[in-house]
Design a protein around this motif. Structure first.
Motif, mmCIF file in Angstrom:
data_model
loop_
_atom_site.group_PDB
_atom_site.id
_atom_site.type_symbol
_atom_site.label_atom_id
_atom_site.label_comp_id
_atom_site.label_asym_id
_atom_site.label_seq_id
_atom_site.Cartn_x
_atom_site.Cartn_y
_atom_site.Cartn_z
ATOM 1 N N TRP A 260 0.757 -0.829 -0.186
ATOM 2 C CA TRP A 260 0.029 -0.078 0.504
ATOM 3 C C TRP A 260 1.191 1.607 -0.363
ATOM 4 C CZ3 TRP A 260 -4.106 -2.107 -1.742
ATOM 5 C CH2 TRP A 260 -5.132 -3.174 -1.003
ATOM 6 N N GLY A 261 1.592 1.822 1.119
ATOM 7 C CA GLY A 261 2.274 2.766 0.918
ATOM 8 C C GLY A 261 3.187 3.127 -0.177
ATOM 9 N N ARG A 262 3.935 1.693 -0.443
ATOM 10 C CA ARG A 262 5.032 1.958 -1.822
ATOM 11 C C ARG A 262 3.946 2.145 -3.202
ATOM 12 N NH1 ARG A 262 9.014 -3.284 -2.953
ATOM 13 N NH2 ARG A 262 9.846 -2.748 -0.032
ATOM 14 N N GLY A 263 3.059 1.662 -3.628
ATOM 15 C CA GLY A 263 2.170 1.596 -4.298
ATOM 16 C C GLY A 263 1.490 3.218 -4.869
ATOM 17 N N LEU A 264 0.603 3.947 -3.308
ATOM 18 C CA LEU A 264 0.511 4.813 -3.113
ATOM 19 C C LEU A 264 1.229 5.761 -3.460
ATOM 20 C CD1 LEU A 264 -2.193 4.448 -0.342
ATOM 21 C CD2 LEU A 264 -2.440 5.328 -2.726
ATOM 22 N N LEU A 265 2.972 6.226 -2.811
ATOM 23 C CA LEU A 265 4.029 6.273 -3.003
ATOM 24 C C LEU A 265 4.233 7.059 -4.478
ATOM 25 C CD1 LEU A 265 5.847 9.256 -2.004
ATOM 26 C CD2 LEU A 265 7.510 6.312 -2.300
ATOM 27 N N LEU A 266 4.109 6.214 -5.116
ATOM 28 C CA LEU A 266 4.752 5.776 -6.801
ATOM 29 C C LEU A 266 3.454 6.523 -7.235
ATOM 30 C CD1 LEU A 266 6.127 2.621 -7.169
ATOM 31 C CD2 LEU A 266 6.744 4.121 -7.476
ATOM 32 N N MET A 267 2.258 6.085 -6.817
ATOM 33 C CA MET A 267 0.762 6.691 -7.795
ATOM 34 C C MET A 267 1.031 8.201 -7.879
ATOM 35 S SD MET A 267 -3.127 5.853 -7.586
ATOM 36 C CE MET A 267 -2.825 4.113 -8.013
ATOM 37 N N PHE A 268 0.960 8.625 -6.721
ATOM 38 C CA PHE A 268 1.831 10.423 -6.707
ATOM 39 C C PHE A 268 2.489 10.682 -7.089
ATOM 40 C CE2 PHE A 268 3.322 13.949 -4.098
ATOM 41 C CZ PHE A 268 1.614 13.920 -3.703
ATOM 42 N N ALA A 269 3.954 10.232 -6.840
ATOM 43 C CA ALA A 269 5.095 10.691 -7.132
ATOM 44 C C ALA A 269 4.871 11.019 -9.125
ATOM 45 C CB ALA A 269 6.082 9.990 -7.168
ATOM 46 N N VAL A 270 4.133 10.115 -10.411
ATOM 47 C CA VAL A 270 4.197 9.554 -10.954
ATOM 48 C C VAL A 270 3.621 10.377 -11.984
ATOM 49 C CG1 VAL A 270 3.433 8.288 -12.965
ATOM 50 C CG2 VAL A 270 5.106 7.284 -11.556
ATOM 51 N N ALA A 271 1.545 10.649 -11.089
ATOM 52 C CA ALA A 271 0.426 11.740 -11.496
ATOM 53 C C ALA A 271 1.244 13.140 -11.589
ATOM 54 C CB ALA A 271 -0.734 11.458 -11.023
ATOM 55 N N VAL A 272 2.069 13.229 -9.889
ATOM 56 C CA VAL A 272 1.997 14.701 -9.700
ATOM 57 C C VAL A 272 3.026 15.505 -10.805
ATOM 58 C CG1 VAL A 272 3.429 16.260 -8.206
ATOM 59 C CG2 VAL A 272 1.595 15.168 -7.273
ATOM 60 N N MET A 273 4.550 14.439 -10.474
ATOM 61 C CA MET A 273 5.031 15.247 -11.735
ATOM 62 C C MET A 273 5.162 15.525 -13.224
ATOM 63 S SD MET A 273 8.407 12.429 -10.899
ATOM 64 C CE MET A 273 9.475 13.045 -13.047
ATOM 65 N N PHE A 274 3.587 14.383 -13.482
ATOM 66 C CA PHE A 274 3.271 14.269 -15.001
ATOM 67 C C PHE A 274 2.385 15.366 -15.188
ATOM 68 C CE2 PHE A 274 -0.067 13.062 -18.711
ATOM 69 C CZ PHE A 274 1.027 12.266 -19.210
ATOM 70 N N PHE A 275 0.999 15.352 -14.769
ATOM 71 C CA PHE A 275 0.784 17.257 -14.447
ATOM 72 C C PHE A 275 1.589 18.341 -14.599
ATOM 73 C CE2 PHE A 275 -2.309 13.804 -13.308
ATOM 74 C CZ PHE A 275 -3.312 13.699 -14.576
ATOM 75 N N LEU A 276 2.545 18.001 -13.296
ATOM 76 C CA LEU A 276 3.380 19.240 -13.361
ATOM 77 C C LEU A 276 4.243 19.644 -14.721
ATOM 78 C CD1 LEU A 276 5.011 18.902 -9.741
ATOM 79 C CD2 LEU A 276 3.740 21.073 -10.424
ATOM 80 N N GLY A 277 4.524 18.935 -14.684
ATOM 81 C CA GLY A 277 5.217 18.917 -16.699
ATOM 82 C C GLY A 277 4.488 19.549 -17.513
ATOM 83 N N LEU A 278 2.853 18.971 -17.826
ATOM 84 C CA LEU A 278 2.027 19.538 -18.869
ATOM 85 C C LEU A 278 1.444 21.250 -18.056
ATOM 86 C CD1 LEU A 278 -0.971 16.489 -18.256
ATOM 87 C CD2 LEU A 278 1.114 17.098 -20.320
ATOM 88 N N ALA A 279 1.522 21.021 -16.938
ATOM 89 C CA ALA A 279 1.409 22.410 -16.264
ATOM 90 C C ALA A 279 2.075 23.190 -16.861
ATOM 91 C CB ALA A 279 0.983 22.924 -14.707
ATOM 92 N N MET A 280 3.479 23.034 -16.565
ATOM 93 C CA MET A 280 4.583 23.899 -16.843
ATOM 94 C C MET A 280 4.327 23.587 -18.863
ATOM 95 S SD MET A 280 8.438 23.104 -14.876
ATOM 96 C CE MET A 280 7.447 21.441 -13.968
ATOM 97 N N GLU A 281 3.372 23.391 -19.182
ATOM 98 C CA GLU A 281 3.129 23.861 -21.174
ATOM 99 C C GLU A 281 4.697 22.928 -21.633
ATOM 100 O OE1 GLU A 281 3.349 27.362 -22.339
ATOM 101 O OE2 GLU A 281 2.046 28.302 -21.031
ATOM 102 N N GLY A 282 4.580 21.700 -20.708
ATOM 103 C CA GLY A 282 6.480 20.553 -21.710
ATOM 104 C C GLY A 282 5.155 19.832 -22.745
ATOM 105 N N LYS A 283 6.176 19.075 -23.037
ATOM 106 C CA LYS A 283 5.847 18.296 -24.730
ATOM 107 C C LYS A 283 5.332 17.426 -24.232
ATOM 108 C CE LYS A 283 7.791 17.733 -28.973
ATOM 109 N NZ LYS A 283 9.086 17.852 -29.837
ATOM 110 N N ILE A 284 4.946 16.696 -24.845
ATOM 111 C CA ILE A 284 4.380 15.093 -25.158
ATOM 112 C C ILE A 284 4.858 13.976 -26.751
ATOM 113 C CG2 ILE A 284 2.822 13.512 -24.969
ATOM 114 C CD1 ILE A 284 2.759 14.363 -22.501
#
Length: 122
Positions: free
Chosen positions: A26-50
Motif C-alpha cells: 500500500w505505501g509503496r503503491g500510493l507513493l508511486l501513484m502520487f509521484a508519477v501523477a504529480v510529475m506528469f501533471f506538473l510537466g503539463l502545467a509547465m506546458e511541457g511537450k508530449i
C-alpha cells in the motif's frame, strides 16, 4: 513464474502504482501513484511537450519511450491532444523533462512490481 509476475507490471503501466497495490504494498503503491501523477501533471502545467512516435529524430524517439512509460497518463494525454504546443520558453523545457521522468519512474516501478511478484524483493 506466476501470473502475478505478468499482471503486476501490465497493470502498473496502465495505472502507475497499481502493480504494487494489487500485491498489497500500500505505501509503496500510493507513493508511486502520487509521484508519477504529480510529475506528469506538473510537466503539463509547465506546458511541457508530449512526444509522438516515429518522428525520425533520435532524441524525440527516446523522449517518446520515456513519455510512453507513463502508460495510461500518456494515452489519455494523447487522446485529449494536450502537450502539443512547441516549447517556447525554459519552463516548458523543464515541463517536458518532468513528463519524461514521470514515465521513466513508472518503468522502474513496473520492474519493481515484477521483482516483488517473483519473490526477489519483499
Amino acid at each position: 513464474m506466476t501470473s502475478m509476475a505478468l499482471i503486476a507490471p501490465a497493470i502498473a503501466w496502465v495505472l502507475p502504482g497499481a502493480g504494487h497495490l494489487i500485491q498489497k504494498k500500500w505505501g509503496r503503491g500510493l507513493l508511486l501513484m502520487f509521484a508519477v501523477a504529480v510529475m506528469f501533471f506538473l510537466g503539463l502545467a509547465m506546458e511541457g511537450k508530449i512526444y509522438k512516435s516515429n518522428t525520425g529524430d533520435l532524441l524525440d524517439m527516446l523522449g517518446f519511450v520515456g513519455d510512453a512509460g507513463a502508460g495510461g497518463l500518456y494515452i489519455i494525454s494523447r487522446i485529449l491532444d494536450v502537450g502539443t504546443t512547441p516549447i517556447a520558453h525554459a519552463t516548458a523545457d523543464y515541463g517536458t523533462k518532468f513528463i519524461v521522468m514521470s514515465g521513466l519512474l513508472n518503468l522502474m516501478a513496473m520492474v519493481d512490481a515484477f521483482h516483488i511478484a517473483i519473490g526477489r524483493k519483499p
